[in-house]
Write a protein that holds these residues in place. Structure first.
Motif, short mmCIF file in Angstrom:
data_model
loop_
_atom_site.label_atom_id
_atom_site.label_comp_id
_atom_site.label_asym_id
_atom_site.label_seq_id
_atom_site.Cartn_x
_atom_site.Cartn_y
_atom_site.Cartn_z
N GLY A 27 0.82 -1.25 0.15
CA GLY A 27 -0.05 0.08 -0.04
C GLY A 27 0.92 1.44 -0.04
O GLY A 27 0.34 2.50 0.36
N TYR A 28 2.27 1.11 -0.35
CA TYR A 28 2.88 2.50 -0.30
C TYR A 28 2.82 3.32 -1.79
O TYR A 28 2.85 2.58 -2.78
N PRO A 29 2.38 4.43 -1.64
CA PRO A 29 2.43 5.25 -2.81
C PRO A 29 3.95 5.47 -3.10
O PRO A 29 4.53 5.52 -2.45
N MET A 30 4.17 5.47 -4.46
CA MET A 30 5.39 5.76 -5.04
C MET A 30 5.70 6.75 -6.21
O MET A 30 4.63 6.72 -6.90
N LYS A 31 6.99 7.02 -6.61
CA LYS A 31 7.08 7.74 -7.85
C LYS A 31 8.50 7.05 -8.37
O LYS A 31 9.27 6.81 -7.78
N LEU A 32 8.21 6.57 -9.66
CA LEU A 32 9.17 5.78 -10.32
C LEU A 32 9.67 6.68 -11.44
O LEU A 32 9.27 7.37 -12.18
N LEU A 33 11.23 6.74 -11.42
CA LEU A 33 11.97 7.50 -12.39
C LEU A 33 12.20 6.57 -13.69
O LEU A 33 12.56 5.39 -13.43
N VAL A 34 11.67 6.62 -14.75
CA VAL A 34 11.43 6.07 -15.88
C VAL A 34 11.86 6.87 -16.95
O VAL A 34 11.51 7.91 -17.36
N ARG A 35 13.10 6.32 -17.94
CA ARG A 35 13.70 6.77 -18.97
C ARG A 35 12.60 6.89 -20.26
O ARG A 35 12.52 7.86 -20.90
N ASN A 36 11.72 5.95 -20.40
CA ASN A 36 10.85 5.93 -21.50
C ASN A 36 9.59 5.63 -21.08
O ASN A 36 9.08 4.47 -21.12
N PRO A 37 8.94 6.16 -20.58
CA PRO A 37 7.46 6.23 -19.80
C PRO A 37 6.70 5.70 -20.97
O PRO A 37 5.59 4.93 -20.62
N GLU A 38 6.49 6.00 -22.10
CA GLU A 38 5.81 5.71 -23.27
C GLU A 38 5.57 4.21 -23.48
O GLU A 38 4.79 3.55 -24.17
N HIS A 39 6.87 3.44 -22.86
CA HIS A 39 6.78 2.11 -22.86
C HIS A 39 6.61 1.21 -21.84
O HIS A 39 6.79 0.25 -21.65
N PHE A 40 5.84 2.13 -20.51
CA PHE A 40 5.65 1.54 -19.29
C PHE A 40 4.18 1.86 -18.75
O PHE A 40 3.66 3.05 -19.02
N THR A 41 3.31 1.02 -18.60
CA THR A 41 2.25 1.27 -17.89
C THR A 41 2.17 0.99 -16.51
O THR A 41 2.29 -0.17 -16.11
N PRO A 42 1.93 1.75 -15.69
CA PRO A 42 1.80 1.79 -14.27
C PRO A 42 0.84 0.84 -13.61
O PRO A 42 1.37 -0.17 -13.02
N GLY A 43 -0.39 0.68 -14.28
CA GLY A 43 -1.17 -0.37 -13.81
C GLY A 43 -1.92 -0.29 -12.51
O GLY A 43 -2.39 -1.25 -11.89
N ASN A 44 -1.46 0.89 -11.76
CA ASN A 44 -2.00 0.99 -10.28
C ASN A 44 -2.04 2.47 -9.90
O ASN A 44 -1.03 3.00 -10.27
N SER A 45 -3.15 3.01 -9.11
CA SER A 45 -3.07 4.38 -9.02
C SER A 45 -2.28 4.82 -7.96
O SER A 45 -1.89 5.81 -7.48
N LEU A 46 -1.52 3.75 -7.43
CA LEU A 46 -0.28 4.45 -6.24
C LEU A 46 0.89 4.79 -6.91
O LEU A 46 1.66 5.17 -6.36
N ILE A 47 1.12 4.39 -8.22
CA ILE A 47 2.22 4.72 -8.99
C ILE A 47 2.38 5.98 -9.90
O ILE A 47 1.41 5.94 -10.62
#
Length: 212
Positions: A27-47
């Protein structure tokens, strides 16, 4: 008690994906550093996604704003110069600027500390890394040295071969020696998340492994 907000570096990598999944389950909210976010789908509102590179100080600064802890499972990008000390230097500066203290980061067996009593196998593996990957191996050691000189509440987790598995096994953390050949990515994720609240390894570099 206020829930921690976790900044994650390397969250799209092989072990980082297990970390993100475990943070979500806890249940931890988080921020992810992503080089190419167009290739990444978070899939969860915590992200929440922050586009950028760990070598870019401004991106790191944006990433950690409003966070209370940083966890890094950063790997070496193929074909690039070693990233570890650059990323850690940015992190130390940004965390100091934003008043954040807790930094949990993974590295390899080759990193040495004054407290080590490495067995023959680990010593041989360390020598092999220096022979075949001198740049990244030296840079990982430099990362450790940077952390020891910082004012952060850091924990540098030294790892053997990471197994990409959802299985869990008995796990041990040891400050002096690595007595196991592998660590389950699931067990690693659980340990890293437990370190958010645990102060036992502040300013230390434990080996983490599955017991034989």
């Amino acid at each position: 008690m206020k829930k921690h907000i976790v900044a994650v570096i390397g969250g799209t990598g092989k072990s980082g994906q297990y970390l993100v999944q475990h943070l979500v389950r806890k249940g931890y909210p988080m921020k992810l550093l992503v080089r190419n976010p167009e290739h990444f789908t978070p899939g969860n509102s915590l992200i929440k996604i922050v586009k950028g590179d760990a070598r870019d100080y401004n991106a790191v600064d944006v990433l950690i704003k409003d966070c209370t802890v940083v966890i890094s499972t950063l790997g070496q990008p193929k074909g690039e110069k070693s990233i570890f000390s650059d990323a850690t230097g940015n992190m130390i500066k940004a965390m100091h600027s934003n008043g954040i203290k807790r930094y949990i980061v993974t590295t390899g067996l080759s990193v040495s500390t004054p407290f080590d009593m490495k067995n023959k196998t680990v010593k041989a593996a360390t020598e092999w890394m220096y022979e075949h990957y001198p740049e990244t191996t030296l840079d990982k050691q430099k990362e450790y040295e940077l952390l020891t000189k910082s004012n952060l509440d850091w924990t540098l987790v030294r790892l053997p071969l990471i197994l990409q598995t959802s299985e869990t096994f008995p796990t041990e953390a040891n400050l002096n020696d690595c007595k196991g050949e592998n660590i389950s990515a699931t067990d690693l994720a659980e340990f890293l998340v437990s370190e958010i609240e645990d102060e036992h390894f502040l300013g230390k570099s434990p080996f983490l492994y599955n017991k034989k």
